[in-house]
Enzyme design. Structure first.
Site, PDB file in Angstrom:
ATOM      1  N   HIS A  59      64.338  60.171  -4.636  1.00 22.15           N
ATOM      2  CA  HIS A  59      64.089  59.166  -5.677  1.00 22.15           C
ATOM      3  C   HIS A  59      62.755  59.477  -6.381  1.00 22.15           C
ATOM      4  CE1 HIS A  59      63.774  54.773  -6.998  1.00 22.15           C
ATOM      5  NE2 HIS A  59      62.526  55.192  -7.110  1.00 22.15           N
ATOM      6  N   GLU A  60      61.720  59.729  -5.576  1.00 20.63           N
ATOM      7  CA  GLU A  60      60.389  60.018  -6.155  1.00 20.63           C
ATOM      8  C   GLU A  60      60.421  61.307  -6.975  1.00 20.63           C
ATOM      9  OE1 GLU A  60      58.280  57.707  -6.168  1.00 20.63           O
ATOM     10  OE2 GLU A  60      59.318  56.508  -4.659  1.00 20.63           O
ATOM     11  N   HIS A  63      61.520  60.679 -10.474  1.00 19.17           N
ATOM     12  CA  HIS A  63      60.420  60.294 -11.372  1.00 19.17           C
ATOM     13  C   HIS A  63      59.573  61.521 -11.739  1.00 19.17           C
ATOM     14  CE1 HIS A  63      61.133  56.063 -10.797  1.00 19.17           C
ATOM     15  NE2 HIS A  63      60.813  56.063  -9.509  1.00 19.17           N
ATOM     16  N   ASP A 162      59.993  50.069 -10.385  1.00 20.18           N
ATOM     17  CA  ASP A 162      60.702  50.712 -11.503  1.00 20.18           C
ATOM     18  C   ASP A 162      61.243  49.725 -12.536  1.00 20.18           C
ATOM     19  OD1 ASP A 162      60.155  53.023 -10.174  1.00 20.18           O
ATOM     20  OD2 ASP A 162      62.112  53.163  -9.223  1.00 20.18           O
TER      21      ASP A 162
END
Ligand SMILES: [Zn+2]
Length: 371
Positions: A59-60, A63, A162
Site C-alpha cells: 500500500h505504501e 503512494h 488517505d
C-alpha cells in the site's frame, strides 16, 4: 523515524520497522500462549499478521511510486503497529496529483483483494462478496477481508489518512490550499475524536490511530499555513544581516567568547570574505567536550549545507534547510556573504507575518460591522 530498524531497501526506498512492533508480536504470542494454542496455530496467527503488514508495505509503495512518477522522492517507509507511513519529501502542490498519490495506496489493496478472490472463489464456491466476512477460518479469505477493510478504513475522510487527503484535494480545486487543508483537518479531528470514543469501547488500536490522526491533522494545517506565509517571499526579507563571522584560522577556544558575547549560535567560517562553512554551537560544544580547544574551526565546520542566494524563495529555502538538517545557512549575493538565515528567524518572521495578517483580517471585520 527514531527507534526504527532497517528491514530492506526496495525500489530504492528504505523500509524500516519501528521497535514497538516487537510489542505487537509479543502481545500476539502472549495471547496464543494464554489460549493454550498449538505451535502451528500460533505460527499461522503471527504469519497472518505479518501478511497483513506485507499488504500495508505494498500500500505504501503505491503512494511512493505514484509520487515518484511526479518527481517526488520518498525518504523512507516505516511500519508501525498501527500501520505504515511513507515519508514523502513533499506533498504534490497540484491537487490532482495529490488525489492520485492518495488513491494509489488503497488502489493497491483493491488489486490485492481482487487477486485473492481468485483462489478464494475457486476454492470454496462462494457466490457473493457479502459471504466473505463469514468465512473466517481460511488464511486467504481472512487476508481478502482485511484488504477490503484497509480500503474502506483508509478512505474515511480522516485527514491526514488517505481519504482525508482525497477530501483536501477535492476541496483545493474549489478554494485556496490553506483553507482546504484547514477544512480537511477539522473534519479529520472530528473523525479522530470519533475513533477515540469507539476505541475506548471496542478496540484499543483505534485509540492510537485517533491520536495519530488528531496530531497529524494539526501539524498538516500548521504546515499549510506556514507554506502560504512563506510563498513568494525572497530570503533577503527574513535574513539576519547583523551577524559575526569567524576567520578560518580561529581556534575553538577563541570562538567561545564570540558565542557568549552575542545571541548568535552558528557562525559562518570565512577566509577573506569568502564563505567556507558553518560552525554550529552543538558541534563546538561537542568538540570542547572532547578537549579539542586548540583545534581550528575549519576542522569541525559543516560544508554540506551550501549557500542560498538572497533572491531565492523562503519557502524553498525552508524546505532545503529541513531536508539537509541545517539550522543555519549563509546567504550570498554574487558570491559575497550578505547575511545568514536560521530556522529560528524564519519562525520569528512567520510569527510576525501571521500576527500582521490576523490584525488585517480583524480590521476587515471591524469595517463590516462598524455602524
Ligand atoms: Zn495510504
Amino acid at each position: 523515524m527514531n527507534g526504527s530498524f532497517k528491514l530492506a531497501r526496495i525500489a530504492g526506498i528504505d523500509v524500516f520497522i519501528h521497535w514497538t512492533f516487537a510489542i505487537l508480536i509479543a502481545w500476539l504470542i502472549g495471547i496464543h500462549v494464554l489460549q493454550g494454542n498449538s505451535l502451528v496455530v500460533a505460527i499461522t496467527g503471527i504469519g497472518f499478521v505479518l501478511a497483513i503488514f506485507g499488504c500495508v508495505v505494498l500500500h505504501e509503495f503505491g503512494h511512493a511510486l505514484t509520487a515518484r512518477h511526479y518527481g517526488i522522492r520518498t525518504r523512507d517507509i516505516t511500519l508501525l503497529p498501527i500501520g505504515g507511513v511513507a515519508r514523502l519529501e513533499r506533498m504534490p502542490e497540484d491537487p490532482k496529483q495529490e488525489l492520485l498519490v492518495a488513491l494509489a495506496g488503497p488502489a493497491v489493496n483493491v488489486v490485492i483483494a481482487a487477486l485473492l478472490m481468485i483462489p478464494v472463489y475457486l476454492g470454496s464456491g462462494v457466490s457473493s462478496l457479502s459471504d466473505v466476512p463469514r468465512l473466517g477460518s481460511g488464511f486467504l479469505e481472512k487476508l481478502l477481508y482485511v484488504n477490503i477493510v484497509l480500503v474502506v478504513f483508509n478512505l474515511l475522510p480522516a485527514f491526514p489518512m488517505d481519504g482525508g487527503r482525497v477530501l483536501r484535494a477535492l476541496l483545493a480545486q474549489r478554494m485556496d490550499y490553506v483553507r482546504a487543508t484547514q477544512a480537511a483537518a477539522s473534519v479529520g479531528q472530528i473523525m479522530a475524536i470519533g475513533f477515540g470514543i469507539l476505541g475506548l469501547f471496542f478496540n484499543p488500536f483505534l485509540l492510537f490511530i485517533a491520536l495519530f490522526v488528531y496530531i497529524g491533522a494539526q501539524q498538516e494545517a500548521q504546515m499549510a499555513q506556514m507554506r502560504s506565509l512563506l510563498a513568494g517571499v525572497p530570503v533577503r526579507e527574513a535574513m539576519v544581516t547583523q551577524f559575526r563571522t569567524v576567520a578560518y584560522d580561529t581556534r575553538l577556544e577563541d570562538v567561545v567568547q564570540e558565542l557568549l558575547e552575542g545571541q548568535q549560535q552558528d557562525f559562518p567560517v570565512v577566509n577573506q570574505g569568502k564563505f567556507l562553512g558553518i560552525l554550529t554551537r552543538s558541534d563546538l560544544v561537542a568538540a570542547l567536550a572532547e578537549g579539542r580547544q586548540d583545534t581550528l574551526v575549519t576542522s569541525i565546520m559543516r560544508e554540506g549545507c551550501g549557500t542560498v542566494d538572497e533572491r531565492d524563495m523562503l519557502q524553498d529555502t525552508f524546505l532545503r534547510m529541513q531536508q539537509a538538517e541545517c539550522s543555519t545557512m549563509p546567504v550570498v549575493r554574487d558570491e559575497r556573504l550578505t547575511g545568514i538565515i536560521t530556522l529560528e528567524n524564519i519562525g520569528e518572521w512567520m510569527m510576525i507575518q501571521s500576527a500582521i495578517r490576523k490584525g488585517k483580517s480583524r480590521q476587515h471585520v471591524d469595517n463590516i460591522y462598524r455602524p
